[in-house]
Motif scaffolding. Structure first.
Motif, PDB file in Angstrom:
ATOM      1  N   VAL A  76      33.110  25.940  -3.208  1.00 17.76           N
ATOM      2  CA  VAL A  76      33.462  25.581  -1.831  1.00 17.76           C
ATOM      3  C   VAL A  76      34.578  24.540  -1.801  1.00 17.76           C
ATOM      4  N   LEU A  77      34.500  23.563  -2.722  1.00 17.41           N
ATOM      5  CA  LEU A  77      35.479  22.476  -2.781  1.00 17.41           C
ATOM      6  C   LEU A  77      36.019  22.385  -4.214  1.00 17.41           C
ATOM      7  N   PRO A  78      36.911  23.292  -4.585  1.00 18.23           N
ATOM      8  CA  PRO A  78      37.336  23.389  -5.992  1.00 18.23           C
ATOM      9  C   PRO A  78      38.063  22.156  -6.521  1.00 18.23           C
ATOM     10  N   ASP A  79      38.694  21.386  -5.643  1.00 21.96           N
ATOM     11  CA  ASP A  79      39.473  20.232  -6.101  1.00 21.96           C
ATOM     12  C   ASP A  79      38.683  18.923  -6.093  1.00 21.96           C
ATOM     13  N   ALA A  80      37.448  18.971  -5.615  1.00 24.22           N
ATOM     14  CA  ALA A  80      36.655  17.743  -5.509  1.00 24.22           C
ATOM     15  C   ALA A  80      36.046  17.365  -6.858  1.00 24.22           C
ATOM     16  N   ARG A  81      35.905  16.066  -7.087  1.00 28.99           N
ATOM     17  CA  ARG A  81      35.122  15.573  -8.214  1.00 28.99           C
ATOM     18  C   ARG A  81      33.646  15.623  -7.813  1.00 28.99           C
ATOM     19  N   VAL A  82      32.793  15.990  -8.757  1.00 24.31           N
ATOM     20  CA  VAL A  82      31.361  16.128  -8.451  1.00 24.31           C
ATOM     21  C   VAL A  82      30.570  15.125  -9.289  1.00 24.31           C
ATOM     22  N   LEU A  83      29.902  14.210  -8.598  1.00 23.34           N
ATOM     23  CA  LEU A  83      29.003  13.246  -9.234  1.00 23.34           C
ATOM     24  C   LEU A  83      27.576  13.751  -9.082  1.00 23.34           C
ATOM     25  N   VAL A  84      26.866  13.915 -10.201  1.00 21.09           N
ATOM     26  CA  VAL A  84      25.486  14.391 -10.176  1.00 21.09           C
ATOM     27  C   VAL A  84      24.567  13.265 -10.638  1.00 21.09           C
ATOM     28  N   VAL A  85      23.555  12.967  -9.847  1.00 22.68           N
ATOM     29  CA  VAL A  85      22.549  11.967 -10.221  1.00 22.68           C
ATOM     30  C   VAL A  85      21.274  12.694 -10.614  1.00 22.68           C
ATOM     31  N   VAL A  86      20.785  12.418 -11.831  1.00 21.80           N
ATOM     32  CA  VAL A  86      19.634  13.136 -12.372  1.00 21.80           C
ATOM     33  C   VAL A  86      18.494  12.155 -12.647  1.00 21.80           C
ATOM     34  N   ASP A  87      17.324  12.701 -12.846  1.00 23.10           N
ATOM     35  CA  ASP A  87      16.153  11.891 -13.170  1.00 23.10           C
ATOM     36  C   ASP A  87      16.312  11.299 -14.571  1.00 23.10           C
ATOM     37  N   LYS A  88      15.786  10.112 -14.771  1.00 23.48           N
ATOM     38  CA  LYS A  88      15.951   9.419 -16.053  1.00 23.48           C
ATOM     39  C   LYS A  88      15.289  10.157 -17.215  1.00 23.48           C
ATOM     40  N   ARG A  89      14.395  11.082 -16.917  1.00 23.95           N
ATOM     41  CA  ARG A  89      13.719  11.817 -17.989  1.00 23.95           C
ATOM     42  C   ARG A  89      14.561  12.966 -18.552  1.00 23.95           C
ATOM     43  N   PHE A 108      22.156   8.660 -14.475  1.00 27.52           N
ATOM     44  CA  PHE A 108      20.723   8.575 -14.250  1.00 27.52           C
ATOM     45  C   PHE A 108      20.470   7.829 -12.945  1.00 27.52           C
ATOM     46  N   SER A 109      19.311   8.102 -12.339  1.00 26.12           N
ATOM     47  CA  SER A 109      19.000   7.491 -11.038  1.00 26.12           C
ATOM     48  C   SER A 109      18.962   5.966 -11.112  1.00 26.12           C
ATOM     49  N   ALA A 110      18.520   5.413 -12.253  1.00 23.90           N
ATOM     50  CA  ALA A 110      18.474   3.953 -12.388  1.00 23.90           C
ATOM     51  C   ALA A 110      19.872   3.356 -12.281  1.00 23.90           C
ATOM     52  N   ALA A 111      20.864   3.994 -12.934  1.00 21.43           N
ATOM     53  CA  ALA A 111      22.246   3.516 -12.850  1.00 21.43           C
ATOM     54  C   ALA A 111      22.780   3.657 -11.430  1.00 21.43           C
ATOM     55  N   PHE A 112      22.391   4.722 -10.751  1.00 17.32           N
ATOM     56  CA  PHE A 112      22.824   4.972  -9.372  1.00 17.32           C
ATOM     57  C   PHE A 112      22.369   3.850  -8.437  1.00 17.32           C
ATOM     58  N   TYR A 113      21.119   3.409  -8.601  1.00 17.24           N
ATOM     59  CA  TYR A 113      20.556   2.398  -7.707  1.00 17.24           C
ATOM     60  C   TYR A 113      20.846   0.963  -8.153  1.00 17.24           C
ATOM     61  N   GLU A 114      20.773   0.707  -9.450  1.00 16.12           N
ATOM     62  CA  GLU A 114      20.672  -0.673  -9.938  1.00 16.12           C
ATOM     63  C   GLU A 114      21.959  -1.258 -10.501  1.00 16.12           C
ATOM     64  N   THR A 115      22.998  -0.438 -10.672  1.00 15.84           N
ATOM     65  CA  THR A 115      24.250  -0.945 -11.221  1.00 15.84           C
ATOM     66  C   THR A 115      25.391  -0.729 -10.220  1.00 15.84           C
ATOM     67  N   SER A 116      26.588  -1.165 -10.618  1.00 20.65           N
ATOM     68  CA  SER A 116      27.779  -0.999  -9.772  1.00 20.65           C
ATOM     69  C   SER A 116      28.583   0.246 -10.150  1.00 20.65           C
ATOM     70  N   GLN A 117      27.975   1.146 -10.925  1.00 20.79           N
ATOM     71  CA  GLN A 117      28.713   2.314 -11.389  1.00 20.79           C
ATOM     72  C   GLN A 117      29.073   3.271 -10.241  1.00 20.79           C
ATOM     73  N   LEU A 118      28.226   3.363  -9.219  1.00 23.28           N
ATOM     74  CA  LEU A 118      28.556   4.197  -8.067  1.00 23.28           C
ATOM     75  C   LEU A 118      29.759   3.614  -7.333  1.00 23.28           C
ATOM     76  N   GLU A 119      29.780   2.293  -7.180  1.00 25.21           N
ATOM     77  CA  GLU A 119      30.913   1.653  -6.513  1.00 25.21           C
ATOM     78  C   GLU A 119      32.222   1.905  -7.256  1.00 25.21           C
ATOM     79  N   TYR A 120      32.176   1.763  -8.585  1.00 23.24           N
ATOM     80  CA  TYR A 120      33.390   1.994  -9.370  1.00 23.24           C
ATOM     81  C   TYR A 120      33.850   3.448  -9.239  1.00 23.24           C
ATOM     82  N   THR A 121      32.914   4.382  -9.326  1.00 23.58           N
ATOM     83  CA  THR A 121      33.254   5.801  -9.214  1.00 23.58           C
ATOM     84  C   THR A 121      33.906   6.108  -7.877  1.00 23.58           C
ATOM     85  N   CYS A 122      33.326   5.591  -6.801  1.00 21.87           N
ATOM     86  CA  CYS A 122      33.898   5.821  -5.472  1.00 21.87           C
ATOM     87  C   CYS A 122      35.277   5.181  -5.340  1.00 21.87           C
TER      88      CYS A 122
END
Length: 449
Positions: A76-89, A108-122
């Protein structure tokens, strides 16, 4: 780049994930667009211009299911970057399978919630998706190595103006000169540098253009290295890590050669540097300042000093979103709560560990320099407070250049400080206090600048 229409598409029905994504979009001034499923995204006939799609896969039970979701989004969006958040297991092998299906980054979900990695990616993939360059750099009767984009003034959409592979005619070249600024996708920075280097302008302006093109490509390669380090699908990627590290070293050496040929290279870097995210995005600028000063003052090996500058603050990506917010708002560390200060003081150690965990080999000499980039002569630095004689001069040099960079950042209600004024201010205040750096270092720097 804040004028470009920046859309953050989120695909999830998990309330906590929606709230986290919405908070990031709000504080970074992005347009938050929500779909509760991939099917709902597919049904949308008029999707907004998009550089990043976040897909939640924390509820998915099988990697094949997640891979299918990614492939639908890329269709649907061929030029978009895709960030996938998965379970830590989820295993790193399954995360790698998802990456191969089309995902740009797996967290991993822990990095998504607890670190600044989402901010940097965005920050990189939405706010920094394009870089502005001068339209006058592109010459008639030359073939475009990269696509040039134009910013529509009314709807703030960015649209292709000169496609890659086209020979630029006189008419379009004149329009480019009139437009002054055009935009290039950050992913095409190596192609932009190739064009500038092959269509050599021997004037001072041409040398400045080559320097800026090299610097922007340097930033792009550094961002790729950062994403390799935080991507959960790249846990054992020794070869790719070494290749990107070696590429950054080569780009640093080439950039240093060009910088040393430019009249005021500090000014070119300062005007080209990005600052939306904070110290991580500023690392390439600090690396250039450090490399130049290392060369001018004969302190350490310039390429090593540049690499250390790139790696020394990577541990900040492991910090909480609350610490990120304070950094981005330029709140002095001394005014943070004590518990956050203690966590912040661990980031040089976290930086080294992040590199070693991703199989990027650092020799003991480089590790020692990184560990000491925030130590001080008066033993009030961090994290270990060694005696002054144990602090490498290269570490103090990097810290000195961080102070110069901090002095140039625009703060609310204050005028922008020029790079020349920042250099003079920092050297004067450090001589006066005589607390942070050795007099030997300060005298070497003063003689050089």
């Amino acid at each position: 780049m804040g004028s470009i229409q920046n859309n953050f598409i989120t695909v999830t029905d998990v309330a906590e994930e929606i709230e986290r994504a919405k908070q990031v979009a709000g504080k970074m001034n992005f347009n938050f667009v929500l779909f509760n499923s991939v099917d709902a995204l597919m049904e949308q006939t008029d999707l907004p211009q998009t550089h990043l799609v976040f897909i939640s896969a924390t509820k998915a039970s099988k990697p094949d299911e997640v891979a299918g979701m990614v492939q639908v989004v890329k269709q649907v969006l061929p030029d978009a970057r895709v960030l996938v958040v998965v379970d830590k297991r989820m295993s790193s092998e399954n995360a790698k399978f998802i990456k191969k299906s089309g995902a740009s980054l797996v967290l991993f979900s822990a990095a998504f919630y607890e670190t600044s990695q989402l901010e940097y990616t965005c920050s990189q993939w939405i706010g920094g998706a394009y870089a502005a360059v001068k339209g006058s750099e592109f010459l008639p009767n030359t073939m475009m190595e990269c696509t040039l984009h134009y910013l529509m003034p009314l709807n703030k959409k960015i649209v292709p103006f000169v496609p890659k592979g086209m020979v630029l005619d006189e008419k379009r070249a004149e329009k480019l000169r009139q437009a002054q600024e055009v935009y290039i996708a950050r992913s095409e920075m190596p192609l932009y540098q190739k064009y500038i280097s092959e269509n050599v302008d021997r004037s001072a302006a041409g040398l400045a253009s080559r320097c800026r093109a090299q610097y922007l490509n340097f930033c792009h390669s550094y961002a790729n290295l950062v994403f390799l380090l935080i991507d959960q699908s790249e846990m054992a990627s020794f070869e790719e890590g070494r290749a990107l590290y070696d590429q950054c070293k080569k780009l640093a050496a080439d950039l240093l050669t060009t910088l040393s040929s430019v009249g005021d290279a500090w000014l070119i870097v300062n005007n080209s540097a990005l600052s939306d995210f904070g110290k991580i995005e500023r690392s390439p600028a600090i690396a250039c300042y450090s490399g130049l000063l290392s060369l001018m003052a004969d302190i350490g090996k310039p390429e090593e000093v540049m690499i250390v500058s790139l790696l020394a603050d990577l541990g900040l990506l492991e910090m909480s979103p609350q610490i990120f917010d304070k950094q981005r708002a330029l709140v002095p560390v001394a005014r943070w709560p004590e518990d956050q200060q203690k966590i912040y003081h661990t980031h040089p150690t976290l930086s080294v560990n992040l590199c070693l965990n991703r199989k990027i080999a650092l020799d003991d000499h480089l590790k020692k320099i990184i560990f000491n980039t925030h130590e001080q002569k008066d033993q009030k630095g961090f994290p270990n407070r060694p005696i002054p004689e144990k602090i490498p001069m290269e570490s103090m040099l990097v810290q000195f250049c961080e102070l110069i960079d901090d002095a140039t950042l625009v703060r609310m209600g204050e005028e922008k400080v020029t790079i020349e004024a920042a250099r003079k201010k920092v050297i004067a205040q450090e001589f006066e206090s005589a607390a942070r750096f050795s007099l030997d270092l300060l005298n070497k720097i003063k003689a050089a600048i």
